[in-house]
Design a protein around this motif. Structure first.
Motif, PDB file in Angstrom:
ATOM      1  N   GLY A   1       0.836  -1.193   0.000  1.00  0.00           N
ATOM      2  CA  GLY A   1       0.000   0.000   0.000  1.00  0.00           C
ATOM      3  C   GLY A   1       0.867   1.237   0.000  1.00  0.00           C
ATOM      4  O   GLY A   1       2.026   1.200  -0.411  1.00  0.00           O
ATOM      5  N   GLY A   2       0.305   2.333   0.483  1.00  0.00           N
ATOM      6  CA  GLY A   2       1.057   3.585   0.537  1.00  0.00           C
ATOM      7  C   GLY A   2       0.418   4.657  -0.322  1.00  0.00           C
ATOM      8  O   GLY A   2      -0.453   4.394  -1.150  1.00  0.00           O
ATOM      9  N   GLY A   3       0.866   5.880  -0.114  1.00  0.00           N
ATOM     10  CA  GLY A   3       0.346   7.006  -0.869  1.00  0.00           C
ATOM     11  C   GLY A   3       0.820   7.007  -2.309  1.00  0.00           C
ATOM     12  O   GLY A   3       1.779   6.319  -2.674  1.00  0.00           O
ATOM     13  N   TYR A   4       0.148   7.824  -3.110  1.00  0.00           N
ATOM     14  CA  TYR A   4       0.509   7.925  -4.514  1.00  0.00           C
ATOM     15  C   TYR A   4       1.934   8.432  -4.710  1.00  0.00           C
ATOM     16  O   TYR A   4       2.592   8.118  -5.712  1.00  0.00           O
ATOM     17  N   ASP A   5       2.432   9.196  -3.749  1.00  0.00           N
ATOM     18  CA  ASP A   5       3.752   9.808  -3.884  1.00  0.00           C
ATOM     19  C   ASP A   5       4.757   9.236  -2.897  1.00  0.00           C
ATOM     20  O   ASP A   5       5.741   9.893  -2.545  1.00  0.00           O
ATOM     21  N   SER A   6       4.517   8.002  -2.453  1.00  0.00           N
ATOM     22  CA  SER A   6       5.432   7.383  -1.493  1.00  0.00           C
ATOM     23  C   SER A   6       5.945   6.060  -2.043  1.00  0.00           C
ATOM     24  O   SER A   6       5.398   5.506  -2.993  1.00  0.00           O
ATOM     25  N   VAL A   7       6.993   5.560  -1.429  1.00  0.00           N
ATOM     26  CA  VAL A   7       7.520   4.247  -1.781  1.00  0.00           C
ATOM     27  C   VAL A   7       6.534   3.193  -1.273  1.00  0.00           C
ATOM     28  O   VAL A   7       6.094   3.262  -0.123  1.00  0.00           O
ATOM     29  N   PRO A   8       6.145   2.228  -2.101  1.00  0.00           N
ATOM     30  CA  PRO A   8       5.212   1.197  -1.639  1.00  0.00           C
ATOM     31  C   PRO A   8       5.728   0.496  -0.387  1.00  0.00           C
ATOM     32  O   PRO A   8       6.923   0.253  -0.240  1.00  0.00           O
ATOM     33  N   SER A   9       4.807   0.195   0.503  1.00  0.00           N
ATOM     34  CA  SER A   9       5.177  -0.473   1.754  1.00  0.00           C
ATOM     35  C   SER A   9       4.052  -1.427   2.148  1.00  0.00           C
ATOM     36  O   SER A   9       2.931  -1.351   1.628  1.00  0.00           O
ATOM     37  N   LEU A  10       4.337  -2.300   3.087  1.00  0.00           N
ATOM     38  CA  LEU A  10       3.370  -3.323   3.480  1.00  0.00           C
ATOM     39  C   LEU A  10       2.150  -2.697   4.146  1.00  0.00           C
ATOM     40  O   LEU A  10       2.261  -1.904   5.078  1.00  0.00           O
ATOM     41  N   ALA A  11       0.989  -3.076   3.669  1.00  0.00           N
ATOM     42  CA  ALA A  11      -0.280  -2.613   4.228  1.00  0.00           C
ATOM     43  C   ALA A  11      -1.308  -3.715   4.019  1.00  0.00           C
ATOM     44  O   ALA A  11      -1.321  -4.353   2.966  1.00  0.00           O
ATOM     45  N   PRO A  12      -2.176  -3.952   4.982  1.00  0.00           N
ATOM     46  CA  PRO A  12      -3.102  -5.077   4.846  1.00  0.00           C
ATOM     47  C   PRO A  12      -4.178  -4.825   3.798  1.00  0.00           C
ATOM     48  O   PRO A  12      -4.760  -3.745   3.728  1.00  0.00           O
ATOM     49  N   SER A  13      -4.424  -5.818   2.973  1.00  0.00           N
ATOM     50  CA  SER A  13      -5.635  -5.857   2.169  1.00  0.00           C
ATOM     51  C   SER A  13      -6.759  -6.386   3.057  1.00  0.00           C
ATOM     52  O   SER A  13      -6.499  -6.984   4.111  1.00  0.00           O
TER      53      SER A  13
END
Length: 410
Positions: free
Chosen positions: A299-311
Motif C-alpha cells: 500500500g502507501g500514498g501515490y507519492d510514497s515508496v510502496p510499503s506493506l499494508a493489509p488488504s
C-alpha cells in the motif's frame, strides 16, 4: 531505468445528513499522480495533485534516486488488465434526488427516530502503467452510506446505524433494513449470562483485528507474531479459511491490484486454509527479506515508496445458510461493539453497546449492554460455527459470521 506512473482520481458527491434532512452537498474531483523511477536497485518518487508538468515530475523522481532508497525487487511487468464496475446512479444530481426521496420516506415511516451522518456517491479510477508492459486500470463507482440512527428520546449519541458499500441501489431494501433495525430498537429483550451463539455485524464489531496484526509479514518475520514459525501448522478449526481479498464477490470495491502492481489469481490469496497457516500477508520487500510467499499486499500514498499494508481479510463462506447455522435458536446479534481489544496473548473482550435478540431473520428486541469474551484460538477454533453462505441483504454482500462466546450482562 524504468518509469512508472500511478494515478488516482476520486470523484465524490457527499450528502451531509442532519435531522433526517440533507444539510449540505459537497462535491470534489481530485487527481493525484505518482511518478516512480527504478534504477540500479533504487527507487525515486515524485508526486503531483491536479495539473502538472510531466517532464518536471520525471526529473524530480530521477533526482530522488540520490536519496538511495533501496528497491532491489523485480518491477511488475507484462500485464494488461482493465476492470470497471458501474453504479446505478449516473451522476450526483440523480443520486441527490433519490436520497431526498429516501429521507422523506424515513421521516414518514419512522418519525420517532433521527437519521444523520453521510451518504456518498463515489467514483475511484486508479491506473498503474510502466514502460515494461504493465497497464492496469480500475474504475469503480459505488454508493457509500453510513447512517446513524437515534431514538429522539434516547440520551445516547446513537443507538444503531445502517451502513452499505455497493454498486446497486434498492430503496425498498434499504428501507426494509432500516425498519428491521428500528423495530428491534423499539422493543426490549433479555438473555441470561453464559455461553451463547453470537452473530457479528462485521462493520460494527472489530473482532478480526488480531488476525490483521498477527498475520503482518514484518511482525511474523521478526518473530513477534503469535503465529511466527507456524506455517504449515493447524491453528484453527477445519472450517476456517481466510483470504486476503480484493474481490468484488467478497464485497471489496477496491482496485484489483496493490500499490506494486501485483495481481492475484481470482483477486484473492489464501493465508489460512482449513485452519492451517499458509502465509502471512507480504509485499515484495518482506517476502524476500524473510523468505515468505509474496501475497501482493503493498500500500502507501501515490507519492510514497510502496510499503506493506493489509488488504481486506475475508473468511470463506460455509455451505450453510444463517438459519441453518442457528438451528432454530434465538441468539445474540452484536450490532455495535466498541472499546474492546485483544491482549498480546490473544484473549478478547469487548463491551457491546447495541445488540439484539435474533432469530436469523428478525430483531426480536434490544438487549441490555453486554460484555463478550473469548480467545483468538477459540473464536476461530472450537467455537467457530461459520460464515453464512447467504447474504443478509441484497444491497451488498453481507455474510454474517457466527461463533460461540461467553456473554455477561452489565
Amino acid at each position: 531505468m524504468i518509469k512508472e506512473k500511478y494515478t488516482i482520481n476520486s470523484e465524490e458527491t457527499s450528502l451531509n445528513l442532519v435531522q433526517t434532512q440533507i444539510e449540505s452537498v459537497r462535491k470534489k474531483n481530485i487527481t493525484k499522480t505518482g511518478f516512480r523511477v527504478y534504477k540500479d536497485e533504487k527507487i525515486g518518487v515524485s508526486g503531483a495533485i491536479g495539473h502538472y508538468n510531466e517532464q518536471e515530475q520525471w526529473e524530480k523522481a530521477q533526482k530522488a534516486l540520490s536519496l538511495n532508497i533501496e528497491y532491489p525487487y523485480e518491477v511488475s511487468k507484462d500485464l494488461e488488465k482493465s476492470v470497471e464496475k458501474t453504479c446505478d446512479f449516473a451522476d450526483g444530481v440523480a443520486f441527490t434526488r433519490e436520497m431526498e426521496e429516501l429521507l422523506k420516506a424515513l421521516r414518514e415511516k419512522h418519525p420517532q427516530f433521527i437519521f444523520s451522518n453521510k451518504i456518498n456517491l463515489v467514483t475511484n479510477m486508479v491506473t498503474m502503467e510502466n514502460d515494461k508492459g504493465l497497464n492496469l486500470h480500475s474504475k469503480i463507482s459505488k454508493i457509500e452510506a453510513s447512517i446513524l440512527i437515534k431514538e429522539k428520546s434516547s440520551p445516547d449519541l446513537m443507538d444503531a446505524f445502517m451502513g452499505m458499500e455497493g454498486t446497486r441501489w434498492d430503496r425498498d431494501e434499504f428501507l426494509r433494513m432500516v425498519h428491521l433495525t428500528c423495530e428491534g430498537l423499539e422493543k426490549s429483550a433479555e438473555i441470561d449470562s453464559g455461553m451463547h451463539k453470537v452473530v457479528m455485524i462485521p462493520f460494527g464489531c472489530e473482532f478480526m483485528g488480531k488476525l490483521y496484526s498477527e498475520l503482518h509479514g514484518l511482525k511474523y518475520g521478526t518473530g513477534g507474531s503469535l503465529f511466527s514459525g507456524k506455517i504449515g501448522e493447524q491453528l484453527f478449526c477445519d472450517q476456517f479459511t481466510l483470504y486476503q481479498s480484493l474481490s468484488a464477490e467478497d464485497g471489496i470495491l477496491s482496485p484489483f491490484f496493490d500499490a506494486e502492481g501485483t495481481v492475484n489469481n481470482g483477486e484473492r490469496y489464501t493465508l489460512i486454509e482449513n485452519g492451517v497457516l499458509k502465509s502471512p500477508y507480504t509485499d515484495k520487500k518482506y517476502a524476500r527479506q524473510f523468505n515468505l510467499e509474496h501475497t501482493g499486499s503493498a500500500g502507501g500514498g501515490y507519492d510514497s515508496v510502496p510499503s506493506l499494508a493489509p488488504s481486506p481479510l475475508v473468511i470463506k463462506k460455509s455451505e450453510k445458510t444463517l438459519k441453518e447455522m442457528l438451528e432454530g435458536e434465538k441468539v445474540i446479534l452484536a450490532f455495535f461493539a466498541s472499546g474492546g481489544d485483544f491482549t498480546p496473548e490473544g484473549k478478547y473482550a469487548t463491551p457491546v453497546q447495541t445488540s439484539f435478540l435474533f432469530d436469523g431473520e428478525r430483531l426480536l428486541g434490544r438487549l441490555p449492554q453486554l460484555n463478550i469474551t473469548s480467545h483468538l484460538n477459540d473464536m476461530f477454533g472450537k467455537d467457530f460455527i461459520g460464515v453464512a453462505k447467504d447474504s443478509f441483504t441484497t444491497l451488498f454482500p453481507m455474510h454474517l459470521p457466527v461463533m460461540n462466546m461467553k456473554v455477561e450482562k452489565v
